[in-house]
Design a protein around this motif. Structure first.
Motif, PDB file in Angstrom:
ATOM      1  N   ALA A 577     -32.526  24.152  18.960  1.00 42.18           N
ATOM      2  CA  ALA A 577     -32.009  24.417  20.428  1.00 42.18           C
ATOM      3  C   ALA A 577     -32.126  25.863  20.442  1.00 42.18           C
ATOM      4  CB  ALA A 577     -30.597  24.223  21.224  1.00 42.18           C
ATOM      5  N   PHE A 578     -31.925  27.073  19.704  1.00 45.01           N
ATOM      6  CA  PHE A 578     -32.334  28.256  19.589  1.00 45.01           C
ATOM      7  C   PHE A 578     -33.401  28.568  19.113  1.00 45.01           C
ATOM      8  CE2 PHE A 578     -32.780  31.734  16.074  1.00 45.01           C
ATOM      9  CZ  PHE A 578     -32.462  33.162  16.397  1.00 45.01           C
ATOM     10  N   LEU A 579     -34.361  27.846  18.655  1.00 50.54           N
ATOM     11  CA  LEU A 579     -35.599  27.776  18.270  1.00 50.54           C
ATOM     12  C   LEU A 579     -36.447  27.780  19.256  1.00 50.54           C
ATOM     13  CD1 LEU A 579     -36.137  26.213  14.602  1.00 50.54           C
ATOM     14  CD2 LEU A 579     -36.377  28.747  15.208  1.00 50.54           C
ATOM     15  N   MET A 580     -35.960  26.497  20.067  1.00 48.73           N
ATOM     16  CA  MET A 580     -36.350  26.870  21.774  1.00 48.73           C
ATOM     17  C   MET A 580     -36.317  27.178  22.661  1.00 48.73           C
ATOM     18  SD  MET A 580     -37.981  23.195  21.224  1.00 48.73           S
ATOM     19  CE  MET A 580     -36.900  22.438  20.036  1.00 48.73           C
ATOM     20  N   GLU A 581     -35.022  27.924  22.496  1.00 51.07           N
ATOM     21  CA  GLU A 581     -33.862  28.893  23.623  1.00 51.07           C
ATOM     22  C   GLU A 581     -34.169  27.686  24.635  1.00 51.07           C
ATOM     23  OE1 GLU A 581     -37.139  32.060  24.299  1.00 51.07           O
ATOM     24  OE2 GLU A 581     -36.672  33.165  22.665  1.00 51.07           O
ATOM     25  N   ALA A 582     -33.489  26.628  23.834  1.00 53.34           N
ATOM     26  CA  ALA A 582     -32.923  25.591  25.358  1.00 53.34           C
ATOM     27  C   ALA A 582     -31.154  25.932  25.413  1.00 53.34           C
ATOM     28  CB  ALA A 582     -33.791  24.482  25.035  1.00 53.34           C
ATOM     29  N   SER A 583     -30.840  25.001  25.588  1.00 51.85           N
ATOM     30  CA  SER A 583     -29.653  24.525  25.273  1.00 51.85           C
ATOM     31  C   SER A 583     -29.116  23.112  24.896  1.00 51.85           C
ATOM     32  CB  SER A 583     -28.827  24.407  26.666  1.00 51.85           C
ATOM     33  OG  SER A 583     -28.577  23.337  28.037  1.00 51.85           O
ATOM     34  N   VAL A 584     -28.217  23.553  23.886  1.00 52.18           N
ATOM     35  CA  VAL A 584     -28.207  22.255  22.803  1.00 52.18           C
ATOM     36  C   VAL A 584     -28.317  21.080  23.206  1.00 52.18           C
ATOM     37  CG1 VAL A 584     -26.536  21.197  21.119  1.00 52.18           C
ATOM     38  CG2 VAL A 584     -27.000  23.528  20.819  1.00 52.18           C
ATOM     39  N   GLU A 585     -27.553  20.621  24.582  1.00 50.56           N
ATOM     40  CA  GLU A 585     -27.179  19.643  25.911  1.00 50.56           C
ATOM     41  C   GLU A 585     -28.925  18.632  26.271  1.00 50.56           C
ATOM     42  OE1 GLU A 585     -25.110  22.611  26.213  1.00 50.56           O
ATOM     43  OE2 GLU A 585     -23.889  21.215  24.565  1.00 50.56           O
ATOM     44  N   ASP A 586     -29.944  19.939  26.077  1.00 49.45           N
ATOM     45  CA  ASP A 586     -30.838  19.515  26.741  1.00 49.45           C
ATOM     46  C   ASP A 586     -31.966  19.194  25.278  1.00 49.45           C
ATOM     47  OD1 ASP A 586     -30.165  20.086  29.330  1.00 49.45           O
ATOM     48  OD2 ASP A 586     -31.387  22.317  29.345  1.00 49.45           O
ATOM     49  N   ILE A 587     -31.430  19.197  23.765  1.00 46.73           N
ATOM     50  CA  ILE A 587     -32.131  18.824  22.991  1.00 46.73           C
ATOM     51  C   ILE A 587     -31.764  17.058  22.418  1.00 46.73           C
ATOM     52  CG2 ILE A 587     -32.409  19.060  20.712  1.00 46.73           C
ATOM     53  CD1 ILE A 587     -32.837  21.743  22.115  1.00 46.73           C
ATOM     54  N   GLU A 588     -33.202  16.888  22.796  1.00 43.86           N
ATOM     55  CA  GLU A 588     -33.232  15.350  22.505  1.00 43.86           C
ATOM     56  C   GLU A 588     -33.779  15.037  21.228  1.00 43.86           C
ATOM     57  OE1 GLU A 588     -35.138  13.417  25.677  1.00 43.86           O
ATOM     58  OE2 GLU A 588     -33.461  13.691  26.724  1.00 43.86           O
ATOM     59  N   PHE A 589     -32.884  13.915  19.778  1.00 46.58           N
ATOM     60  CA  PHE A 589     -33.867  13.233  19.114  1.00 46.58           C
ATOM     61  C   PHE A 589     -34.368  12.363  19.102  1.00 46.58           C
ATOM     62  CE2 PHE A 589     -33.653  12.348  14.585  1.00 46.58           C
ATOM     63  CZ  PHE A 589     -34.261  12.950  14.115  1.00 46.58           C
ATOM     64  N   LYS A 590     -35.435  11.847  18.672  1.00 47.75           N
ATOM     65  CA  LYS A 590     -36.553  10.476  18.748  1.00 47.75           C
ATOM     66  C   LYS A 590     -37.501  10.320  17.905  1.00 47.75           C
ATOM     67  CE  LYS A 590     -37.395   7.018  21.914  1.00 47.75           C
ATOM     68  NZ  LYS A 590     -39.244   6.735  21.475  1.00 47.75           N
ATOM     69  N   ASP A 591     -37.907   9.784  16.928  1.00 46.22           N
ATOM     70  CA  ASP A 591     -38.398   9.960  15.914  1.00 46.22           C
ATOM     71  C   ASP A 591     -39.131  11.061  14.958  1.00 46.22           C
ATOM     72  OD1 ASP A 591     -39.042   6.892  16.731  1.00 46.22           O
ATOM     73  OD2 ASP A 591     -40.446   7.356  18.617  1.00 46.22           O
ATOM     74  N   GLY A 592     -37.522  11.938  14.505  1.00 47.85           N
ATOM     75  CA  GLY A 592     -37.472  12.386  13.318  1.00 47.85           C
ATOM     76  C   GLY A 592     -38.336  13.750  14.429  1.00 47.85           C
ATOM     77  N   LYS A 593     -37.936  13.630  15.696  1.00 44.19           N
ATOM     78  CA  LYS A 593     -38.418  15.419  17.084  1.00 44.19           C
ATOM     79  C   LYS A 593     -37.275  15.303  17.109  1.00 44.19           C
ATOM     80  CE  LYS A 593     -43.394  15.806  17.043  1.00 44.19           C
ATOM     81  NZ  LYS A 593     -44.573  14.371  17.819  1.00 44.19           N
ATOM     82  N   PHE A 594     -36.962  16.622  17.571  1.00 44.18           N
ATOM     83  CA  PHE A 594     -36.350  17.062  18.057  1.00 44.18           C
ATOM     84  C   PHE A 594     -37.326  18.095  20.090  1.00 44.18           C
ATOM     85  CE2 PHE A 594     -33.906  17.806  14.386  1.00 44.18           C
ATOM     86  CZ  PHE A 594     -32.990  17.437  14.364  1.00 44.18           C
ATOM     87  N   SER A 595     -37.084  17.113  20.460  1.00 47.88           N
ATOM     88  CA  SER A 595     -37.647  18.409  21.463  1.00 47.88           C
ATOM     89  C   SER A 595     -36.836  19.024  23.435  1.00 47.88           C
ATOM     90  CB  SER A 595     -38.672  17.502  22.204  1.00 47.88           C
ATOM     91  OG  SER A 595     -38.359  16.034  21.846  1.00 47.88           O
ATOM     92  N   VAL A 596     -37.033  19.798  23.744  1.00 42.93           N
ATOM     93  CA  VAL A 596     -36.287  19.776  25.537  1.00 42.93           C
ATOM     94  C   VAL A 596     -36.506  18.908  25.933  1.00 42.93           C
ATOM     95  CG1 VAL A 596     -35.836  21.795  26.440  1.00 42.93           C
ATOM     96  CG2 VAL A 596     -36.861  21.999  24.167  1.00 42.93           C
ATOM     97  N   ALA A 597     -35.618  18.589  26.610  1.00 40.17           N
ATOM     98  CA  ALA A 597     -35.592  16.981  27.553  1.00 40.17           C
ATOM     99  C   ALA A 597     -36.661  17.495  29.048  1.00 40.17           C
ATOM    100  CB  ALA A 597     -34.592  17.167  27.926  1.00 40.17           C
ATOM    101  N   GLY A 598     -37.822  16.631  28.983  1.00 45.61           N
ATOM    102  CA  GLY A 598     -38.034  17.057  30.599  1.00 45.61           C
ATOM    103  C   GLY A 598     -39.906  18.120  29.855  1.00 45.61           C
ATOM    104  N   THR A 599     -40.016  18.786  28.834  1.00 46.48           N
ATOM    105  CA  THR A 599     -40.769  19.277  28.551  1.00 46.48           C
ATOM    106  C   THR A 599     -41.561  18.667  26.929  1.00 46.48           C
ATOM    107  OG1 THR A 599     -39.688  20.598  26.207  1.00 46.48           O
ATOM    108  CG2 THR A 599     -39.126  21.396  28.818  1.00 46.48           C
TER     109      THR A 599
END
Ligand code: FES
Ligand code: FES
Lengths: 795, 165
Positions: A577-599
């Motif tokens: 969340a810090f690195l991608m300047e998003a809020s923690v709630e918007d971070i999803e984790f799947k298959d070894g990847k942290f992504s910002v939801a909807g991006t």
């Protein structure tokens, strides 16, 4: 499933195999320490005797001998006795008898193999030669081997402070309700049965190396153990009085355990203590013959079981009386086996409304008895599944139909049994129907007729077993007498460049944890299987742990790993969340990847790990660097694997030999990580169950001399005794752990003995055989067939 | 003390041993080849099987001195120099023919001898009886039988797998 898939559900070939097939395993006896001395234990060859004196003179003068110690020498140095890890209460609430268990016998030897002295010399041969010169003056006492002899009036006393030889007299269930049900039953069926004593016989004999480092005053014990932290706890706190930080216990590659390597054994304390005394490493390796008289044995129950049945074949009540042999001393978990791991399982898969069981545990002049693959549950399953077959026969109800009629229905879960346990899940009808189909139960009559045409008696038998794994929760077990916690620990350390070390408190001695757990963590964190190493068996590396027994490693140890992985993911989300300047709630984790939801913005777990260890661009105000998390997991309940085993045997009428010609297992183990490994556990467990049913028996004569003391006299199953088992799975998920896993390590040895004996009794039904005790040896069967032929022979 | 000279995995050594020293003790304790295991003291478990002059032998049944001049191959000597496993080792891994691994070195050495002495083919029954002298407490044997059946065509340069399913 693609070839590269190595996550949950893949039959990944085992990581550990490369070193084992190349001769590069590191078993304890493969290790030698600089300057080490060798210990030989002088053991009693008498079942029961007073030790009048020990003359060390000649032995001490023998070449190479450095020291000889007796029980009195160790006691004088403050060494304590071996502790028992579970206290059981008598019916009246008083504590069980817990006689002293000195590391080396003091005053009396109580079984063949009881350690009396240790001889330490430069080489193993020198120590062995010197042990021959040790003079032990003994006065023989009458020996007791069998449980009924131990409680007979006037029996000799194994421990002077335990008159009558009773360790405890315990009960469970509702006696009045059970008696009332018996009073109104249409049928009462009674069966006496023995559960034969077994010698575990892991192929690697036990071994222990003690070391002492003068500079820091630290001790290291390398030992063939299933649970190094438990050994450190017991030996440190009770025997040698060493604090944990001065005692390291290492259990490297271990060549099979089956329960026999759970316990804290005398030799571990002896080599550790002697290393301190002498200032050099001391090594002891067991002979196989020594293993027969010093590794804890298994089973040895003498029981009477009665079932009250109504006119329609519904079970109304079960009444059981068992006398359990503890051997000469209480081994680490001995007291729990015939109580909380046995009588609590007597409901099995049936909705029997009332159950009452009484268990008397007694001391005899035999090797201590403790958990052996299944530990109590095989004894319960054997009793119940044999009894159900006899009920079927005596009520005239088909044995399959009788089982169906009494099953706990799948929609009754969670199900509270009358003997304390609450089952969370299961579907016994499904495993039964699956096994009937897979075994072609319906086609059996034709196979029987074909066998008969060849002069063979063919029989078919089943067991619909249920067992309990991952003993828990700590609080409940503690209230029932457990003197330890029953949680498990996992530490997941993501390294800066993205590879992973997973530290587990469980221990692998054949189960393939290095593979299964790596699959599990790979699945949870999306990190490639090849980047994950599993570390176990060293108290200096692993935070803590209770080890491997009771088929607990996946259900309890794996759940701890899931919890640790969850913590890794939670921290990773904050970093992402810090690195991608998003809020923690918007971070999803799947298959070894942290992504910002909807991006399409994402960071791999490897990038996150690097950032956590090189925190140049990092939320250092709110978050500590590093990516390393530990979790303790205390289960909410036992897990309840079960299933249906179907066995077909052919008996040679002329010589009485039994061949297992077909074996089908349909099991419910909950979530399975590696089907190949699970099938291997089932096949191996069934081999041990067939061994118990047909071949194996630890025989003591009436004076308690061990008669079957080597592979010359104890029949181990060999390749031609064991067929390939048709194995399949009809799982229901465990409802209370995050994996839905139940455990599979012991089930084979639990479900199979009654299936085999039910088949043997079926084959012999024309001879009027109602029951046959294990092992159903060719001699027993031949005698049954011969006695029925006697009139002909007399002609 | 008497001496014995022998070639183990291609390397010749001369070692001092007591008269009573067993071949398995020489391998494990003098030569540090701990892949060969000791599982019993009555010559029944087969954990100690090695090849002596091309035939499988229980190394606990033979005195070290009896191996004078012998060519001995142990489990450590099977893989190629570059680490490529022997087909039997590979098939044990492929068919999950080991769990704790303690019986495995002896099993693999016996299995190779079994396949070599059955050049015309081998049945499941022959494999099972051929393993009479090897105990395994973990696997229930079936996967070992499968591994050996699978290694047979590879070792004999055949395409078609024979015997055991
Ligand atoms: S060690 Fe058991 S046969 Fe050689
Ligand atoms: S794999 Fe453990 S004894 Fe065979």
């Amino acid at each position: 499933m693609n070839a590269a898939f190595q996550g949950i559900g893949a039959s990944v070939r085992r990581t550990e195999d490369r070193r084992f097939v190349s001769g590069n395993g590191h078993y304890t006896d493969d290790m030698n320490r600089h300057g080490q001395l060798h210990a030989i234990i002088k053991r009693s060859d008498r079942p029961h005797a007073r030790i009048l004196g020990i003359d060390k003179t000649a032995a001490l003068a023998a070449p190479g001998v450095v020291a000889i110690y007796t029980g009195e020498d160790m006691q004088a140095d403050g060494v304590g006795g071996l502790p028992c890890g579970w206290g059981v209460k008598n019916k009246d609430g008083s504590p069980m008898a817990e006689p002293a268990h000195p590391v080396l016998a003091i005053g009396k030897a109580r079984h063949v193999g009881d350690p009396i002295a240790v001889v330490i010399a430069a080489t193993r041969q020198q120590a062995r030669d010197a042990a021959e010169l040790l003079v032990i003056d003994m006065a023989a006492l009458p020996g007791i081997a069998h449980v009924r002899d131990a409680i007979a009036p006037g029996a000799a006393t194994v421990h002077d402070d335990v008159p009558g030889n009773v360790c405890y007299d315990w009960h469970i269930g509702d006696k009045d309700a059970t008696d009332a049900a018996f009073a109104r039953a249409a049928h009462v069926v009674k069966l006496d049965l023995l559960n034969n004593r077994l010698v575990p016989n892991a192929m690697e004999p036990r071994c222990a190396i003690g070391e002492y480092d003068r500079s820091g005053g630290e001790y290291t014990l390398t030992t063939t153990s299933q649970n190094p932290h438990v050994i450190r706890l017991l030996m440190g706190a009770f025997v040698l009085h060493l604090p944990e930080h001065k005692l390291r216990v290492v259990a490297p590659d271990v060549g099979g355990g089956f329960g026999s390597k759970i316990y804290h054994y005398a030799e571990e304390a002896i080599v550790t203590w002697a290393a301190g005394k002498l200032g050099v490493p001391v090594k002891w390796t067991s002979d196989r013959s020594e293993a027969f008289m010093s590794d804890a044995h298994g089973r040895d129950h003498d029981s009477t079981a009665e079932m009250a049945v109504d006119a329609e074949g519904h079970f109304l009540a079960l009444r059981v009386r068992t006398i359990a042999n503890m051997g000469a001393y209480l081994s680490t978990f001995a007291a729990a086996v015939p109580t909380y791991l046995y009588a609590t399982l007597l409901a099995g898969v049936y909705k029997t409304p009332a159950i009452y069981a009484e268990v008397k545990a007694v001391f005899t002049n035999t090797v201590p008895v403790d958990a052996y693959r299944g530990a109590g549950r095989p004894e319960a399953a054997f009793l119940l599944e044999r009894l159900v077959d006899v009920v079927a026969r005596e009520t005239g109800i088909d044995r399959v139909e009788l089982r169906r009629r009494n099953f706990i229905p799948a929609d009754a879960y969670p199900y509270q049994t009358p003997v304390a346990l609450e089952y969370d899940s299961g579907n016994h009808l499904k495993t039964l129907e699956g096994a009937l189909k897979a075994s072609d139960w319906a086609g059996f009559p034709a196979r029987r007729a074909a066998a008969r045409a060849k002069g063979k008696l063919r029989g078919i038998g089943m067991s619909t077993y249920l067992e309990a794994c991952g003993i828990a929760p700590s609080k409940v077990a503690g209230a029932l007498g457990a003197r330890a916690g029953l949680y498990e620990v996992a530490n997941i350390r993501i390294h800066p460049t993205g590879s992973v070390s997973v530290f587990t408190g469980t221990h692998s001695h054949g189960q393939g944890h290095e593979t299964t757990f790596a699959q599990l963590v790979s699945d949870q964190l999306g990190i490639p299987f090849s980047q994950i190493e599993i570390v176990h068996g060293d108290t200096s590396k692993i935070p803590f742990g209770m080890g491997t027994y009771g088929s607990r490693s996946l259900a309890v140890g794996g759940s701890a790993m899931v919890k640790a992985a969850d913590k890794i993911i939670a921290k990773g989300k904050k970093i992402a969340a810090f690195l991608m300047e998003a809020s923690v709630e918007d971070i999803e984790f799947k298959d070894g990847k942290f992504s910002v939801a909807g991006t399409d913005r994402s960071k791999t777990i490897g990038e996150i790990a690097f950032c956590a260890y090189v925190p140049h661009n990092y939320p250092i105000e709110e978050l500590e660097p590093g990516l390393d998390e530990t979790a303790f997991y205390d289960p909410k309940n036992f897990t309840y694997p079960g299933g249906c085993h179907i066995c077909e045997v052919e008996i040679d009428m002329d010589v009485g030999t039994t061949e297992v010609v077909r074996f089908t297992a349909v099991d419910d183990f909950g979530r399975i990580i590696n089907p190949m490994i699970v099938a291997g556990q089932v096949q191996g467990g069934i081999a041990q169950g067939i061994g118990q049913a047909l071949l194996e028996n630890a025989v003591y004569d009436d004076q308690a001399q061990l008669v079957s003391g080597s592979y010359m006299d104890y029949t181990m199953p060999r390749a031609h005794d064991i067929p390939g088992v048709a194995i399949s799975d009809e799982g229901t998920l465990c409802t209370h752990n995050p994996l839905g896993a139940k455990g599979c390590g012991e089930a084979g040895a639990i479900g199979s003995p009654p299936a085999v004996i039910n088949a043997v009794v079926d084959a012999l039904s024309e001879f009027g055989v109602r029951h046959i005790d294990m092992p159903a040896s060719s001699q027993k069967i031949w005698s049954i067939i011969q006695s029925s032929r006697l009139p002909m022979a007399a002609e | 003390m008497p001496q014995v000279s022998l070639t183990v995995n291609g390397k010749t050594s001369t070692v001092e041993v007591e008269g009573r020293t067993l071949l398995v003790e020489l391998l494990r304790e003098k030569l540090g080849l701990t892949g060969t295991h000791v599982g019993c003291d009555t010559s029944q478990c087969g954990a100690c099987v090695v090849h002596v002059n091309g035939a499988s032998v229980k190394a606990c049944t033979m005195l070290a001195l009896q191996a004078e001049g012998a060519q001995v191959i142990t489990i450590e000597g099977l893989a190629a120099a570059d680490g490529t496993l022997h087909p039997m080792q590979e098939m044990f891994r492929e068919h999950h023919a080991l769990q704790c691994g303690f019986c495995t070195p002896g099993m693999v050495m016996s299995a190779i001898d079994l396949v070599q002495t059955h050049p015309q083919g081998i049945t499941e029954d022959e494999i099972r009886h051929g393993l009479e002298g090897n105990l395994c407490r973990c696997t229930g044997y079936h996967n070992i039988v499968k591994a050996i059946a699978a290694a047979w065509p590879i070792m004999h340069g055949k395409q078609v797998p024979l015997a055991a399913e």
